[in-house]
Design an enzyme around this catalytic site. Structure first.
Site, PDB file in Angstrom:
ATOM      1  N   GLY A 162       0.554  -0.807  -0.394  1.00 40.75           N
ATOM      2  CA  GLY A 162       0.117  -0.157  -0.353  1.00 40.75           C
ATOM      3  C   GLY A 162       0.644   1.513  -0.218  1.00 40.75           C
ATOM      4  O   GLY A 162       2.075   1.270   0.355  1.00 40.75           O
ATOM      5  N   GLN A 222       1.745   3.519   2.140  1.00 37.18           N
ATOM      6  CA  GLN A 222       2.324   4.081   3.455  1.00 37.18           C
ATOM      7  C   GLN A 222       2.448   1.801   3.681  1.00 37.18           C
ATOM      8  O   GLN A 222       3.003   1.530   4.547  1.00 37.18           O
ATOM      9  CB  GLN A 222       1.517   3.747   4.486  1.00 37.18           C
ATOM     10  CG  GLN A 222       1.027   5.854   4.667  1.00 37.18           C
ATOM     11  CD  GLN A 222       2.916   6.309   5.038  1.00 37.18           C
ATOM     12  OE1 GLN A 222       3.786   6.048   5.523  1.00 37.18           O
ATOM     13  NE2 GLN A 222       2.720   7.663   4.069  1.00 37.18           N
ATOM     14  N   SER A 223       3.268   1.183   2.891  1.00 38.80           N
ATOM     15  CA  SER A 223       4.254  -0.202   2.816  1.00 38.80           C
ATOM     16  C   SER A 223       4.657   0.041   4.013  1.00 38.80           C
ATOM     17  O   SER A 223       5.747   0.787   3.190  1.00 38.80           O
ATOM     18  CB  SER A 223       4.040  -0.748   2.128  1.00 38.80           C
ATOM     19  OG  SER A 223       4.562  -1.910   1.707  1.00 38.80           O
ATOM     20  N   ASN A 224       5.356  -0.425   5.567  1.00 39.43           N
ATOM     21  CA  ASN A 224       6.288  -1.111   5.963  1.00 39.43           C
ATOM     22  C   ASN A 224       7.318  -2.203   4.947  1.00 39.43           C
ATOM     23  O   ASN A 224       8.718  -1.376   4.940  1.00 39.43           O
ATOM     24  CB  ASN A 224       6.269  -1.721   7.357  1.00 39.43           C
ATOM     25  CG  ASN A 224       5.667  -0.201   7.934  1.00 39.43           C
ATOM     26  OD1 ASN A 224       5.525   0.741   8.375  1.00 39.43           O
ATOM     27  ND2 ASN A 224       4.464  -0.889   7.974  1.00 39.43           N
ATOM     28  N   THR A 232       7.382  -2.153   1.422  1.00 39.53           N
ATOM     29  CA  THR A 232       8.107  -1.318   0.423  1.00 39.53           C
ATOM     30  C   THR A 232       9.303   0.213   1.675  1.00 39.53           C
ATOM     31  O   THR A 232      10.945  -0.337   0.063  1.00 39.53           O
ATOM     32  CB  THR A 232       7.494  -0.234  -0.219  1.00 39.53           C
ATOM     33  OG1 THR A 232       5.990   0.568   0.626  1.00 39.53           O
ATOM     34  CG2 THR A 232       6.049  -1.685  -1.142  1.00 39.53           C
TER      35      THR A 232
END
Length: 338
Positions: A75, A77-79, A81
């Protein structure tokens, strides 16, 4: 069980620290002892987190294959990525990140701060995509890999949460193994381990790792996907595959997978008032930060389980803090008054 036959590329400091949550325990009545396993500070690479531990078992394959670009998805706010971008920078590789619109949240700075900001700072090619949340292989991610090939690169695919990769569960088999060593030093064993679950491989690895000492059912997953049937199926499938990889010696069954579905709502990425209260309570009592997407929901779950007397008196409960605090900036409006 044989985890040592798999190569591991060190990206973490080693076993993450275990800290007592004394003030939170007392606030909740003092009948249950709460501790935190600090995977949120397990690495010096862009704040680390649970995906960094998983990537230790994926990266050897990328290096062996001569890949030059890590391609991942999550997403906005992906952790995941952010951690992939950090590892790519650390290894001198390129990084392409597909950031889909998984969360129905419209803060004006949502796509400019927090995890996605850090990924950009670390040099990743960040590509926004309008697709909504789901679990599994995504067309946008497959297209990103094709783009790398067309440009003459050699991509290494890292699926959401590392979960669709065959080795996605290995890192948290190792987590369980290292925790047993720490328990020997502490002089006691934890009765329960509470962990957030969405794409499944973190809990799946724990289920396998703790099955080795008979505690698979003591791993309590707290669903944050709001798609619990998909998440539980993922956990079970990944755990069964991982058990075969590490030669566990027994089959993982549905009874081994405990997933609490009470705390994920209203939907993925959006907190309810209980989650916001848990974030504030843990922050104000312990100085430990959790986020509205993942860890705030599992913290909410653990707090409510204590309040409702669902842990026997005298239990020692370990909260697996998987990371996620960098996303807090994206939810600044929710905390404008603290």
């Amino acid at each position: 069980m044989n985890l040592n036959r798999f190569e591991r590329y060190p990206l973490t400091f080693g076993p993450s620290p275990i800290t007592p949550l004394k003030r939170l325990s007392q606030h909740l009545g003092g009948k249950v002892e709460l501790y935190a396993k600090r995977e949120d500070c397990n690495s010096g690479l862009a704040f680390g987190g649970n995906k960094t531990r998983k990537l230790e078992y994926l990266i050897p394959e990328a290096i062996e294959q001569g890949c030059d670009t890590l391609v991942s998805i999550g997403g906005i706010q992906s952790n995941q990525t952010r951690q992939v971008a950090a590892v790519a920078a650390h290894l001198g590789m390129k990084c392409v990140l597909v950031q889909e619109n998984w969360v129905n949240y419209s803060d004006a700075v949502y796509d400019r701060v927090g995890n996605i900001e850090m990924s950009r700072i670390m040099g990743a090619d960040v590509r926004l995509d309008a697709a909504g949340f789901d679990i599994g292989i995504r067309p946008s991610w497959e297209k990103a890999m094709s783009d790398v090939v067309e440009q003459g690169g050699k991509p290494f695919p890292i699926p959401a949460g590392c979960s669709e990769h065959p080795y996605g569960g290995l890192g948290f088999v190792g987590f369980a193994k290292k925790l047993r060593q720490q328990e020997k030093e502490l002089g006691f064993k934890f009765n329960y381990i509470v962990v957030c679950s969405v794409t499944g491989s973190t809990q799946a690895g724990m289920v396998v790792g703790f099955a080795a000492d008979g505690r698979s059912k003591n791993v309590i997953g707290v669903d944050a996907s709001a798609k619990p049937e998909q998440t539980k199926a993922q956990i079970l499938r990944i755990a069964r595959h991982t058990a075969e990889l590490v030669e566990l010696g027994r089959e993982i069954t549905e009874e081994d997978v405990v997933l609490d579905t009470r705390f994920a709502y209203p939907e993925y990425g959006l907190p309810n008032e209980g989650t916001l209260e848990a974030i504030r309570l843990c922050g104000s009592l312990e100085g430990v930060l959790t986020d509205p997407v993942y860890e705030g929901k599992s913290m909410h779950g653990m707090i409510e389980m204590v309040r409702r007397g669902e842990f026997p008196e005298g239990s020692k409960v370990l909260y697996a803090h998987l990371g996620g605090a960098p996303a807090l900036n994206a939810y600044s409006f929710l905390f404008r008054d603290g």
